[in-house]
Design a protein around this motif. Structure first.
Motif, short mmCIF file in Angstrom:
data_model
loop_
_atom_site.label_atom_id
_atom_site.label_comp_id
_atom_site.label_asym_id
_atom_site.label_seq_id
_atom_site.Cartn_x
_atom_site.Cartn_y
_atom_site.Cartn_z
N ARG A 172 97.54 69.43 15.84
CA ARG A 172 96.47 70.04 15.18
C ARG A 172 96.24 71.27 15.98
O ARG A 172 95.90 71.19 17.10
N TRP A 173 95.90 72.81 15.45
CA TRP A 173 96.12 73.70 16.23
C TRP A 173 94.80 73.92 16.71
O TRP A 173 94.68 74.36 18.04
N SER A 174 93.62 73.52 16.16
CA SER A 174 92.21 73.74 16.77
C SER A 174 91.86 72.89 17.99
O SER A 174 91.37 73.40 18.87
N ASP A 175 92.24 71.74 17.79
CA ASP A 175 91.69 70.65 18.97
C ASP A 175 92.81 70.26 19.76
O ASP A 175 92.74 69.41 20.66
N GLY A 176 94.26 70.34 19.30
CA GLY A 176 95.50 69.87 20.25
C GLY A 176 95.52 68.46 20.03
O GLY A 176 96.35 67.76 20.74
N SER A 177 95.03 67.89 19.12
CA SER A 177 95.28 66.50 18.68
C SER A 177 96.91 66.45 18.11
O SER A 177 97.39 67.12 17.62
N THR A 178 97.74 65.21 18.65
CA THR A 178 99.01 65.11 18.61
C THR A 178 99.30 63.95 17.92
O THR A 178 98.69 62.72 17.92
N TYR A 179 100.43 63.90 17.09
CA TYR A 179 101.09 62.73 16.35
C TYR A 179 102.52 62.69 16.71
O TYR A 179 103.05 63.60 16.59
N TYR A 180 102.94 61.38 16.66
CA TYR A 180 104.42 61.16 16.90
C TYR A 180 104.89 60.21 15.96
O TYR A 180 104.40 59.20 15.57
N SER A 181 106.41 60.18 15.75
CA SER A 181 106.83 59.23 15.15
C SER A 181 107.07 58.09 16.00
O SER A 181 107.40 58.32 17.31
N ASP A 182 107.36 56.89 15.53
CA ASP A 182 107.54 55.86 16.40
C ASP A 182 108.82 55.80 17.39
O ASP A 182 108.85 55.35 18.29
N SER A 183 109.71 56.60 16.70
CA SER A 183 110.89 56.77 17.25
C SER A 183 110.91 57.45 18.59
O SER A 183 111.85 57.26 19.55
N VAL A 184 109.83 58.49 18.95
CA VAL A 184 109.88 59.36 19.99
C VAL A 184 108.70 59.05 20.79
O VAL A 184 108.50 59.66 21.89
N LYS A 185 107.76 58.33 20.42
CA LYS A 185 106.58 58.03 20.85
C LYS A 185 106.86 57.45 22.40
O LYS A 185 107.65 56.56 22.56
N GLY A 186 106.09 58.21 23.37
CA GLY A 186 106.28 57.88 24.76
C GLY A 186 107.53 58.60 25.61
O GLY A 186 107.62 58.63 26.74
N ARG A 187 108.22 59.17 24.65
CA ARG A 187 109.36 59.88 25.45
C ARG A 187 109.21 61.70 25.13
O ARG A 187 109.60 62.09 25.93
N PHE A 188 108.63 61.87 23.81
CA PHE A 188 108.56 63.48 23.76
C PHE A 188 106.93 63.59 23.65
O PHE A 188 106.09 62.98 23.44
N THR A 189 106.72 64.99 23.98
CA THR A 189 105.30 65.51 23.96
C THR A 189 105.30 66.67 23.35
O THR A 189 105.98 67.87 23.67
#
Length: 121
Positions: free
Chosen positions: A49-66
């Motif tokens: 989310r551009w305004s506050d930088g909140s991030t969301y990930y798919s389960d397959s990349v969580k913990g590896r991608f940022t």
């Protein structure tokens, strides 16, 4: 919105890559990365989310991608660590005006070409 993704390449499993996507044009509410492997549908990878930088990930990349963004440059990044052969795909960046996070490709504007990521085993 004009989008230009870059940073893909050929790496070995376990290595890292950082993708960049410069956006120009209208206000960004949400930016996201999707990927598409041959013969498969475009799938959600990460969103911010551009305004506050909140991030969301798919389960397959969580913990590896940022996913991150640079407001001053209107650029979104995807740092990919511990890459696996299953991550091989064309990666696309997309944006939408709304800050509400969506996980389906049809909700985003993909204004440019993707960048190829190939991970060898």
């Amino acid at each position: 919105v004009q989008l230009q993704a870059s940073g893909g390449g050929l790496v070995q499993a376990g290595e890292s890559l950082k993708l960049s996507c410069a956006a120009s044009g209208r206000t960004i509410g949400t930016a996201a990365w999707f990927r598409q492997a041959p013969g498969k549908a475009r799938e959600f990878v990460a969103a911010i989310r551009w305004s506050d930088g909140s991030t969301y990930y798919s389960d397959s990349v969580k913990g590896r991608f940022t996913i991150s963004r640079d407001n001053s440059q209107n650029t979104v990044y995807l740092q990919m660590n511990s890459l696996e052969p299953e991550d091989t795909a064309v990666y696309y960046c997309g944006t939408r005006n709304s800050p509400v996070i969506h996980y389906v490709a049809r909700s985003y504007n993909f204004g440019g070409q993707g960048t190829q990521v190939t991970v060898s085993s």
